[in-house]
Structure formats: C-alpha cells, structure tokens
Design a protein around this motif. Structure first.
Motif, PDB file in Angstrom:
ATOM      1  N   ARG A 125       0.806  -1.204  -0.020  1.00 54.92           N
ATOM      2  CA  ARG A 125       0.014   0.095   0.073  1.00 54.92           C
ATOM      3  C   ARG A 125       0.853   1.225  -0.187  1.00 54.92           C
ATOM      4  NH1 ARG A 125      -5.371  -0.759   4.021  1.00 54.92           N
ATOM      5  NH2 ARG A 125      -5.365  -3.157   3.953  1.00 54.92           N
ATOM      6  N   LEU A 126       1.886   1.327   0.669  1.00 53.46           N
ATOM      7  CA  LEU A 126       2.702   2.411   0.836  1.00 53.46           C
ATOM      8  C   LEU A 126       3.649   2.471  -0.254  1.00 53.46           C
ATOM      9  CD1 LEU A 126       3.391   2.568   4.716  1.00 53.46           C
ATOM     10  CD2 LEU A 126       1.750   3.774   3.395  1.00 53.46           C
ATOM     11  N   GLY A 127       3.784   1.600  -1.275  1.00 57.92           N
ATOM     12  CA  GLY A 127       4.971   1.457  -2.247  1.00 57.92           C
ATOM     13  C   GLY A 127       6.083   0.829  -1.905  1.00 57.92           C
ATOM     14  N   LEU A 128       6.155   0.437  -0.573  1.00 58.89           N
ATOM     15  CA  LEU A 128       7.478  -0.240  -0.163  1.00 58.89           C
ATOM     16  C   LEU A 128       7.742  -1.703  -0.491  1.00 58.89           C
ATOM     17  CD1 LEU A 128       7.129   1.213   3.723  1.00 58.89           C
ATOM     18  CD2 LEU A 128       8.362   2.344   1.546  1.00 58.89           C
ATOM     19  N   ALA A 129       6.627  -2.198  -1.120  1.00 57.14           N
ATOM     20  CA  ALA A 129       7.081  -3.834  -1.723  1.00 57.14           C
ATOM     21  C   ALA A 129       6.102  -3.637  -3.102  1.00 57.14           C
ATOM     22  CB  ALA A 129       6.333  -4.813  -0.736  1.00 57.14           C
ATOM     23  N   ASP A 130       7.095  -4.366  -3.972  1.00 55.75           N
ATOM     24  CA  ASP A 130       6.219  -4.498  -5.289  1.00 55.75           C
ATOM     25  C   ASP A 130       5.128  -5.417  -5.342  1.00 55.75           C
ATOM     26  OD1 ASP A 130       8.111  -2.665  -6.221  1.00 55.75           O
ATOM     27  OD2 ASP A 130       9.574  -4.200  -7.124  1.00 55.75           O
ATOM     28  N   GLY A 131       4.341  -5.539  -6.176  1.00 52.66           N
ATOM     29  CA  GLY A 131       3.361  -6.584  -6.358  1.00 52.66           C
ATOM     30  C   GLY A 131       3.842  -7.281  -7.735  1.00 52.66           C
ATOM     31  N   GLU A 132       3.131  -8.113  -8.173  1.00 49.08           N
ATOM     32  CA  GLU A 132       3.320  -8.999  -9.314  1.00 49.08           C
ATOM     33  C   GLU A 132       2.870  -8.134 -10.496  1.00 49.08           C
ATOM     34  OE1 GLU A 132       2.960 -13.437  -8.645  1.00 49.08           O
ATOM     35  OE2 GLU A 132       1.486 -12.567  -7.163  1.00 49.08           O
ATOM     36  N   ALA A 133       3.789  -8.248 -11.612  1.00 48.02           N
ATOM     37  CA  ALA A 133       3.707  -7.632 -12.900  1.00 48.02           C
ATOM     38  C   ALA A 133       2.376  -8.000 -13.568  1.00 48.02           C
ATOM     39  CB  ALA A 133       5.043  -7.908 -13.713  1.00 48.02           C
ATOM     40  N   LYS A 134       1.851  -9.195 -13.219  1.00 41.35           N
ATOM     41  CA  LYS A 134       0.738  -9.833 -14.149  1.00 41.35           C
ATOM     42  C   LYS A 134      -0.543  -9.034 -13.567  1.00 41.35           C
ATOM     43  CE  LYS A 134       0.216 -13.757 -11.081  1.00 41.35           C
ATOM     44  NZ  LYS A 134       0.138 -15.421 -11.006  1.00 41.35           N
ATOM     45  N   TYR A 135      -0.500  -8.141 -12.437  1.00 39.03           N
ATOM     46  CA  TYR A 135      -1.474  -7.500 -11.975  1.00 39.03           C
ATOM     47  C   TYR A 135      -1.315  -6.194 -12.028  1.00 39.03           C
ATOM     48  CZ  TYR A 135      -2.271 -12.108  -9.470  1.00 39.03           C
ATOM     49  OH  TYR A 135      -2.330 -13.252  -9.276  1.00 39.03           O
ATOM     50  N   ASP A 136      -0.583  -5.835 -12.987  1.00 42.51           N
ATOM     51  CA  ASP A 136      -0.102  -4.059 -13.098  1.00 42.51           C
ATOM     52  C   ASP A 136      -1.289  -3.482 -13.744  1.00 42.51           C
ATOM     53  OD1 ASP A 136       2.343  -4.534 -11.861  1.00 42.51           O
ATOM     54  OD2 ASP A 136       3.632  -4.149 -13.463  1.00 42.51           O
ATOM     55  N   ASP A 137      -1.786  -4.080 -14.886  1.00 41.61           N
ATOM     56  CA  ASP A 137      -2.868  -3.593 -15.576  1.00 41.61           C
ATOM     57  C   ASP A 137      -4.146  -3.162 -14.767  1.00 41.61           C
ATOM     58  OD1 ASP A 137      -4.009  -2.611 -18.023  1.00 41.61           O
ATOM     59  OD2 ASP A 137      -5.377  -4.236 -18.036  1.00 41.61           O
ATOM     60  N   VAL A 138      -4.674  -4.238 -13.945  1.00 36.57           N
ATOM     61  CA  VAL A 138      -5.611  -4.020 -13.020  1.00 36.57           C
ATOM     62  C   VAL A 138      -5.764  -3.042 -12.007  1.00 36.57           C
ATOM     63  CG1 VAL A 138      -7.131  -5.167 -11.384  1.00 36.57           C
ATOM     64  CG2 VAL A 138      -6.458  -6.574 -13.464  1.00 36.57           C
ATOM     65  N   GLU A 139      -4.325  -3.224 -11.424  1.00 39.29           N
ATOM     66  CA  GLU A 139      -4.077  -1.933 -10.515  1.00 39.29           C
ATOM     67  C   GLU A 139      -4.149  -0.486 -11.209  1.00 39.29           C
ATOM     68  OE1 GLU A 139      -3.820  -2.230  -7.326  1.00 39.29           O
ATOM     69  OE2 GLU A 139      -3.357  -4.551  -7.056  1.00 39.29           O
ATOM     70  N   ARG A 140      -3.712  -0.279 -12.418  1.00 43.52           N
ATOM     71  CA  ARG A 140      -3.785   0.883 -13.116  1.00 43.52           C
ATOM     72  C   ARG A 140      -5.255   1.484 -12.978  1.00 43.52           C
ATOM     73  NH1 ARG A 140       0.957  -0.761 -15.749  1.00 43.52           N
ATOM     74  NH2 ARG A 140      -0.053  -1.944 -17.467  1.00 43.52           N
ATOM     75  N   ARG A 141      -6.138   0.493 -13.630  1.00 40.88           N
ATOM     76  CA  ARG A 141      -7.469   0.523 -13.521  1.00 40.88           C
ATOM     77  C   ARG A 141      -8.056   0.993 -12.107  1.00 40.88           C
ATOM     78  NH1 ARG A 141     -10.176  -4.307 -16.649  1.00 40.88           N
ATOM     79  NH2 ARG A 141     -12.020  -2.916 -16.492  1.00 40.88           N
ATOM     80  N   LEU A 142      -7.744   0.336 -11.130  1.00 44.23           N
ATOM     81  CA  LEU A 142      -8.322   0.655  -9.880  1.00 44.23           C
ATOM     82  C   LEU A 142      -7.935   1.851  -9.443  1.00 44.23           C
ATOM     83  CD1 LEU A 142      -7.641  -3.123  -8.088  1.00 44.23           C
ATOM     84  CD2 LEU A 142      -9.742  -1.910  -9.058  1.00 44.23           C
ATOM     85  N   ALA A 143      -6.451   2.217  -9.779  1.00 52.64           N
ATOM     86  CA  ALA A 143      -5.939   3.627  -9.328  1.00 52.64           C
ATOM     87  C   ALA A 143      -6.923   4.723  -9.888  1.00 52.64           C
ATOM     88  CB  ALA A 143      -4.707   3.758  -9.879  1.00 52.64           C
ATOM     89  N   GLN A 144      -7.608   4.560 -11.023  1.00 51.80           N
ATOM     90  CA  GLN A 144      -8.439   5.534 -11.680  1.00 51.80           C
ATOM     91  C   GLN A 144      -9.923   5.595 -10.709  1.00 51.80           C
ATOM     92  OE1 GLN A 144      -8.516   4.345 -15.866  1.00 51.80           O
ATOM     93  NE2 GLN A 144      -6.418   4.522 -16.100  1.00 51.80           N
ATOM     94  N   ARG A 145     -10.032   4.934  -9.982  1.00 52.56           N
ATOM     95  CA  ARG A 145     -11.552   4.729  -9.111  1.00 52.56           C
ATOM     96  C   ARG A 145     -12.257   4.595  -9.945  1.00 52.56           C
ATOM     97  NH1 ARG A 145     -10.998   6.635  -3.864  1.00 52.56           N
ATOM     98  NH2 ARG A 145     -12.923   7.788  -3.909  1.00 52.56           N
TER      99      ARG A 145
END
Length: 308
Positions: A210-230
């Motif tokens: 949540r704080l950007g102190l640990a990476d997630g998995e690249a395969k979820y990057d697109d979904v996280e970008r969409r979620l960041a757009q609320r």
C-alpha cells in the motif's frame, strides 16, 4: 467446512444453504476471519441463499498449492482469488459482500467484473485504493490512526507481529470497535486462524505494498492501473457504517458519486464498530437481502456485459 482447489490456493470455506440457490460470497478482513460471519451465514441460508465464507489467503485452512512463489497481499490478488473460487464451484454470479479487506475485494469485483456480481454490500463504502493515492500525506491525527501500517514497514514490525499476533489482534479489535464487548472464546476462535504459515507474509506485504514499499506482481499491473482511476460501480449496492467505528474510514459523502446504480447507505446504530457483521449480524444479513431485492427490481439478475 470444505476445502476447494481454486487457482493458486486450496481454499478452506464454509458452504451452507441450498446448492442451487443464489450464491452470496462473504469476505472477511484483518485481523479477523470467517467467524465474523458465524451468525450472518445461517441467517442468509435460512433466507434461501447459498452462503460461501472463505478464509482469505494466509488465514485458517487456506493454503498455497505450491511452496514456491510470492506470498502476495496486494489488493487485486484477493479479487482474483474470489473469481477462481467461484469458477471452481461452477458459480457464474454471486452477491459479493464484505468488511475491511473483504469490502475492498467485494468492491473490486463489482467495479471490474460486474458480470460476476448481482449485488454488492460494503462496510465503510468504497475502499479501493492505489499506491499513488497512498503516497499523499494525511494530517497528523489521521496518520496516527494508521500507526500499524508504518510499524509493519520495518523489520522490527514484522518480527513484532509474528511474535505477538494475538496481542496485536486484541488491540486492533478494541480500538476499531471500542464498544464491542467480545469474550475470550470469540476472540480465540478467530485468532486460531492466524496460525496459518503464510499469515505474517500476507499481512506484511499487504501493508507494505500500500505504501509502495513492496512490489506486487507484474501480471496484476494493468488491473492496479485501472483501480487507481477509481472506477465507478453500477452493481446494485448497499453500504453500511457502524456508529462507533474506531478504524480509519471515509465519510459516506466522499464515495457516494462512485456508485452509479441502485444504491442505499445505512448507518447501524447501537455502538457498532468496525467488525460490523459480527457486531450487528442481523443488520448485515438484512443488507444482503435488501440488495438482492434491489437487484431483482433493477433487472440486474439478467446478464450484463463485461467491462474488461
């Protein structure tokens, strides 16, 4: 209780009610477990629903199918776990409901996979976040409420949580639900779920990610970008808030515009805190029943197009 192979996990869950009935997926949070729904689940089964209450990854009898691989706790992965579970059970659509981490997961499902949902109940409303949003500082009083998030960012915090899991949970329960008079037996039933071998890794990664102190998995990057757009949620929704919720939570007015379908917000009174389904089970069950009726009225039980 049953065990079901679903995606990367062997999921432990309660599965009660008629097998051919409308499914309801109930999702718990931290530091809680499926016992938050110990009274809600039979209420809903008695009302004619099939009720599914899974242990999240890192809790109870849920296990990773492989010893290898990342113990990922980023927000999107729990939604993929839920979809894998529904697929494994042959369930095309469910009412999704939750609190804390579970509310966030239910909202992600409703936002990005509405074709898998026919109703949505979320305690504290819209909790979908992003690393970018979490990078913005809050006023000091608000930061204080997130003290454990910063504690977990340190190795001392990891070691402390591993050593004092139960003491930590008791403190969070007391601060998040200051008027909930739970007994030792209730507490012990839940904290037994934290003996899971992956529990600490999942919890620590969740908060560090949540704080950007640990990476997630690249395969979820697109979904996280969409979620960041609320993304907005069109699935018929009931949001709930206890009148004595001591955990950080947004004001209902802040997330109202994000629900663009049939919508109702309910304040649950009587000293109800953060663990709303366990503190006010009848109110939570009624919200699920109410959102099912709203979905039928709105025609939502018919097929809806995917937004993926």
């Amino acid at each position: 209780m049953v065990q079901v192979t679903a995606g990367d996990l062997d999921v432990g869950l309660a599965d009660i009610g008629p097998s051919d009935a409308q499914a309801v997926l109930l999702l718990h949070g931290w530091p809680y477990d499926i016992n938050s729904y110990a009274e809600v689940a039979p209420m809903l089964a008695d009302a004619g629903f099939r009720v599914l209450v899974p242990h999240l990854r890192g809790y109870g009898t849920t296990r990773f199918r492989s010893e290898e691989g990342m113990r990922n706790g980023q927000q999107s992965v729990f939604a993929f776990d839920a979809i894998a579970l529904l697929d494994s059970l042959g369930i095309s659509r469910a009412i999704v409901a939750g609190f804390d981490w579970g509310a966030r997961t239910a909202s992600i499902l409703a936002a990005l996979w509405p074709e898998r949902c026919c109703g949505h109940v979320a305690v504290s409303g819209y909790l979908i976040g992003s690393q970018a949003a979490n990078a913005a500082p809050l006023i000091p009083a608000a930061e204080l409420a997130w003290w454990y998030q910063f504690y977990f960012s340190t190795e001392r915090g990891r070691l402390g949580y591993d050593r004092y899991r139960k003491e930590f949970a008791r403190l969070i329960w007391q601060t998040a639900s200051p008027l909930w008079n739970f007994d030792d037996a209730t507490f012990d039933r839940t904290t037994a779920s934290f003996d899971n071998p992956d529990h600490v890794d999942i919890v620590i990664h969740n908060y560090r990610w949540r704080l950007g102190l640990a990476d997630g998995e690249a395969k979820y990057d697109d979904v996280e970008r969409r979620l960041a757009q609320r993304p907005t949620i069109a699935v018929p929704t009931v949001t709930l808030e206890g009148d004595s919720n001591g955990a950080p939570h947004p004001d209902a007015s802040a997330y109202r515009p994000l629900f663009v379908g049939a919508y109702e917000h309910r304040i649950i009174t009587g000293g109800i805190g953060h663990n709303l389904p366990q503190e006010a089970p009848r109110a939570f069950a009624d919200a699920v029943i109410g959102v099912d009726r709203a979905a039928i009225k709105a025609g939502w039980h018919a097929e809806v197009p995917s937004v993926r």
